[in-house]
Design a protein around this motif. Sequence first.
Motif, mmCIF file in Angstrom:
data_model
loop_
_atom_site.group_PDB
_atom_site.id
_atom_site.type_symbol
_atom_site.label_atom_id
_atom_site.label_comp_id
_atom_site.label_asym_id
_atom_site.label_seq_id
_atom_site.Cartn_x
_atom_site.Cartn_y
_atom_site.Cartn_z
ATOM 1 N N ASP A 34 2.773 -8.889 5.110
ATOM 2 C CA ASP A 34 1.819 -7.803 4.988
ATOM 3 C C ASP A 34 2.648 -6.553 4.744
ATOM 4 O O ASP A 34 3.859 -6.632 4.625
ATOM 5 N N TYR A 35 2.041 -5.403 4.675
ATOM 6 C CA TYR A 35 2.798 -4.186 4.380
ATOM 7 C C TYR A 35 3.711 -3.754 5.520
ATOM 8 O O TYR A 35 4.665 -3.022 5.308
ATOM 9 N N ASP A 36 3.422 -4.237 6.749
ATOM 10 C CA ASP A 36 4.227 -3.802 7.881
ATOM 11 C C ASP A 36 5.034 -4.916 8.549
ATOM 12 O O ASP A 36 5.811 -4.655 9.461
ATOM 13 N N GLN A 63 6.994 0.879 3.922
ATOM 14 C CA GLN A 63 6.225 -0.360 3.823
ATOM 15 C C GLN A 63 7.062 -1.383 3.066
ATOM 16 O O GLN A 63 7.971 -1.032 2.313
ATOM 17 N N ASP A 65 6.646 -3.088 0.505
ATOM 18 C CA ASP A 65 6.696 -3.008 -0.961
ATOM 19 C C ASP A 65 7.475 -1.784 -1.448
ATOM 20 O O ASP A 65 7.612 -1.558 -2.640
ATOM 21 N N ASP A 66 8.022 -1.020 -0.522
ATOM 22 C CA ASP A 66 8.827 0.158 -0.840
ATOM 23 C C ASP A 66 10.300 -0.253 -0.936
ATOM 24 O O ASP A 66 10.829 -0.862 -0.011
ATOM 25 N N CYS A 69 12.590 0.413 2.161
ATOM 26 C CA CYS A 69 12.064 0.011 3.465
ATOM 27 C C CYS A 69 13.186 -0.505 4.378
ATOM 28 O O CYS A 69 14.057 -1.262 3.963
#
Length: 135
Positions: A34-36, A63, A65-66, A69
């Motif tokens: 997931d994003y996190d 996140q 997708d960054d 991250c």
Amino acid sequence: MIEISSKVEGKHFDLYKLEQELKPIGYSIGGNWDYDHGSLDYKIDDEVGYQYLRVPFKAINGQLDDPSCTVEMGRPFLLSHKYQRGLDDHAYTGNFTASFDQFSEPVDKDASFPKKYVDLGKALVQELESVLIRD
């Protein structure tokens, strides 16, 4: 599920660099991200399902997708997924649907883990530590 304590627990890594270090030795980003949060998976075998070493992580800066991250590693564990036999044997899957339906639904997401692979899982965690933690 069998947890394996590790020196990587609680350590912070740049996700992009983490992927660059671990993909060449067999790890991939697990499908349940997931994003996190997410996981890195190492497929050990596909005996009556799939056996994995899974290394969970959570985003602590940005996140997933960054590209910049940062993630914190969790405790690695051994995991078996047992799938129904024959579901995919007669199914036609084109390129378009394959991108959405890559795997059949597990019959038992927490199937018992074969004892013969436990020592291998522990050795994989030691290898993971040697790659990621350079004292």
